[in-house]
Design a protein around this motif. Sequence first.
Motif, PDB file in Angstrom:
ATOM      1  N   GLU A 230      -4.513   9.184   1.065  1.00  0.00           N
ATOM      2  CA  GLU A 230      -4.036   8.445  -0.103  1.00  0.00           C
ATOM      3  C   GLU A 230      -4.147   6.942   0.118  1.00  0.00           C
ATOM      4  OE1 GLU A 230      -0.218   9.555  -1.496  1.00  0.00           O
ATOM      5  OE2 GLU A 230      -0.700  11.683  -1.703  1.00  0.00           O
ATOM      6  N   ALA A 231      -3.758   6.494   1.305  1.00  0.00           N
ATOM      7  CA  ALA A 231      -3.838   5.070   1.609  1.00  0.00           C
ATOM      8  C   ALA A 231      -5.289   4.595   1.608  1.00  0.00           C
ATOM      9  CB  ALA A 231      -3.188   4.780   2.958  1.00  0.00           C
TER      10      ALA A 231
ATOM     11  N   LEU B 152      -5.113   8.464   6.781  1.00  0.00           N
ATOM     12  CA  LEU B 152      -4.263   8.764   5.627  1.00  0.00           C
ATOM     13  C   LEU B 152      -5.098   8.707   4.353  1.00  0.00           C
ATOM     14  CD1 LEU B 152      -1.191   6.578   6.685  1.00  0.00           C
ATOM     15  CD2 LEU B 152      -1.537   9.030   7.072  1.00  0.00           C
TER      16      LEU B 152
ATOM     17  N   GLU C 277       1.160   4.151  -3.357  1.00  0.00           N
ATOM     18  CA  GLU C 277       0.882   5.585  -3.330  1.00  0.00           C
ATOM     19  C   GLU C 277       1.649   6.323  -4.418  1.00  0.00           C
ATOM     20  OE1 GLU C 277       1.633   7.034   0.579  1.00  0.00           O
ATOM     21  OE2 GLU C 277       0.126   5.757   1.540  1.00  0.00           O
ATOM     22  N   THR C 278       2.732   5.717  -4.908  1.00  0.00           N
ATOM     23  CA  THR C 278       3.546   6.371  -5.940  1.00  0.00           C
ATOM     24  C   THR C 278       3.757   5.491  -7.167  1.00  0.00           C
ATOM     25  OG1 THR C 278       5.570   5.577  -4.848  1.00  0.00           O
ATOM     26  CG2 THR C 278       4.787   7.779  -4.254  1.00  0.00           C
TER      27      THR C 278
ATOM     28  N   ILE D 212       0.836  -1.205   0.000  1.00  0.00           N
ATOM     29  CA  ILE D 212       0.000   0.000   0.000  1.00  0.00           C
ATOM     30  C   ILE D 212       0.869   1.252   0.000  1.00  0.00           C
ATOM     31  CG2 ILE D 212      -1.615   1.358   1.394  1.00  0.00           C
ATOM     32  CD1 ILE D 212      -2.953  -1.264   2.208  1.00  0.00           C
ATOM     33  N   ARG D 213       1.926   1.243   0.797  1.00  0.00           N
ATOM     34  CA  ARG D 213       2.838   2.397   0.799  1.00  0.00           C
ATOM     35  C   ARG D 213       3.459   2.599  -0.579  1.00  0.00           C
ATOM     36  NH1 ARG D 213       4.462   0.234   5.878  1.00  0.00           N
ATOM     37  NH2 ARG D 213       6.285  -0.716   4.876  1.00  0.00           N
ATOM     38  N   GLN D 214       3.855   1.506  -1.214  1.00  0.00           N
ATOM     39  CA  GLN D 214       4.460   1.610  -2.537  1.00  0.00           C
ATOM     40  C   GLN D 214       3.439   2.054  -3.581  1.00  0.00           C
ATOM     41  OE1 GLN D 214       6.043  -2.317  -3.118  1.00  0.00           O
ATOM     42  NE2 GLN D 214       7.798  -2.003  -1.747  1.00  0.00           N
TER      43      GLN D 214
ATOM     44  N   HIS E 225      -4.874   2.708   8.528  1.00  0.00           N
ATOM     45  CA  HIS E 225      -4.636   3.845   7.639  1.00  0.00           C
ATOM     46  C   HIS E 225      -5.822   4.806   7.617  1.00  0.00           C
ATOM     47  CE1 HIS E 225      -1.896   0.686   6.121  1.00  0.00           C
ATOM     48  NE2 HIS E 225      -1.111   1.678   5.766  1.00  0.00           N
TER      49      HIS E 225
ATOM     50  N   LEU F 128       0.299  -1.052  -7.077  1.00  0.00           N
ATOM     51  CA  LEU F 128      -1.135  -1.271  -6.872  1.00  0.00           C
ATOM     52  C   LEU F 128      -1.569  -2.581  -7.526  1.00  0.00           C
ATOM     53  CD1 LEU F 128      -3.888  -0.298  -5.878  1.00  0.00           C
ATOM     54  CD2 LEU F 128      -4.117   1.002  -8.010  1.00  0.00           C
TER      55      LEU F 128
ATOM     56  N   ILE G  22      -6.487   4.028  -1.893  1.00  0.00           N
ATOM     57  CA  ILE G  22      -5.955   2.771  -2.431  1.00  0.00           C
ATOM     58  C   ILE G  22      -6.725   1.583  -1.869  1.00  0.00           C
ATOM     59  CG2 ILE G  22      -3.934   1.252  -2.410  1.00  0.00           C
ATOM     60  CD1 ILE G  22      -2.232   3.840  -2.462  1.00  0.00           C
TER      61      ILE G  22
END
Length: 243
Positions: free
Chosen positions: A219-220, A217, A184-185, A180-182, A214, A190, A223
């Motif tokens: 953005e998280a 957050l 975001e960019t 999930i962190r990855q 999350h 995803l 996702i």
Amino acid sequence: MQNLESEVRPYLSLWYEESVMHVHRVVQLVQANVAYLLHAALSQTHVEVVGADERTRIDMARFVKAASLQGLVQEEPAPVQLCRTSSERSHAHLLIDCSASTPTFTNAGSCTTRHTQQRRVRAKAAYVHVSSVVSNRFCDDWIQAFLNAAECFNPFLLRQILENFKLKAIQDMNNLKRFIRQAETSHYALFRCCLFLRGCGNGDVLLRNARAEHSGLAEACAIIRVLQEFLTEQAPGTPGTSQ
């Protein structure tokens, strides 16, 4: 030293009974339906046992507590709980009725979903009736390991299997958080999230825990909503889903 021994000895004498044997008794009682208890524990579903003696109720409570990730994952904030889907709310309570010779598992929710299973599983000489109860592929995959250890009357192995079950769930949770962190960019990350959730068999539980961790957050959360839609589309019985 003698005082220490006198204080510790009672705890040691009860350790085997309170930390090991309850796992064996529960698996012997519910047989293949241990998957429903495992899923209830992971998803923090309330389990109510009725019609059972005191030891059975305590055994069930200890088993669910031992299998849960309580203290290792965050609880869902109240606003997040209100935003659960209707299918999640409908399975918020697992009722186990032990008043008959064989336990009956029912969901206390008012409706069923495509994740619901209705079946009767043969356990030794009797049937354990299961109606409208939720599990998933991840929990189902552990059934045979529990049954094999119970059949060999190996309580220590059963306890170790339970710990391995939790460890695998924690590893999958950590992997999902990393994806999930990855994501975001990275759109590729995803995509990896989607593949991971489809393959792990525990996507419903993992996404619920991820949503709680999350919740603040933006953005998280976006996702996670995409991943939830993906899981819904991939679920058996969804129109357009390949079987």
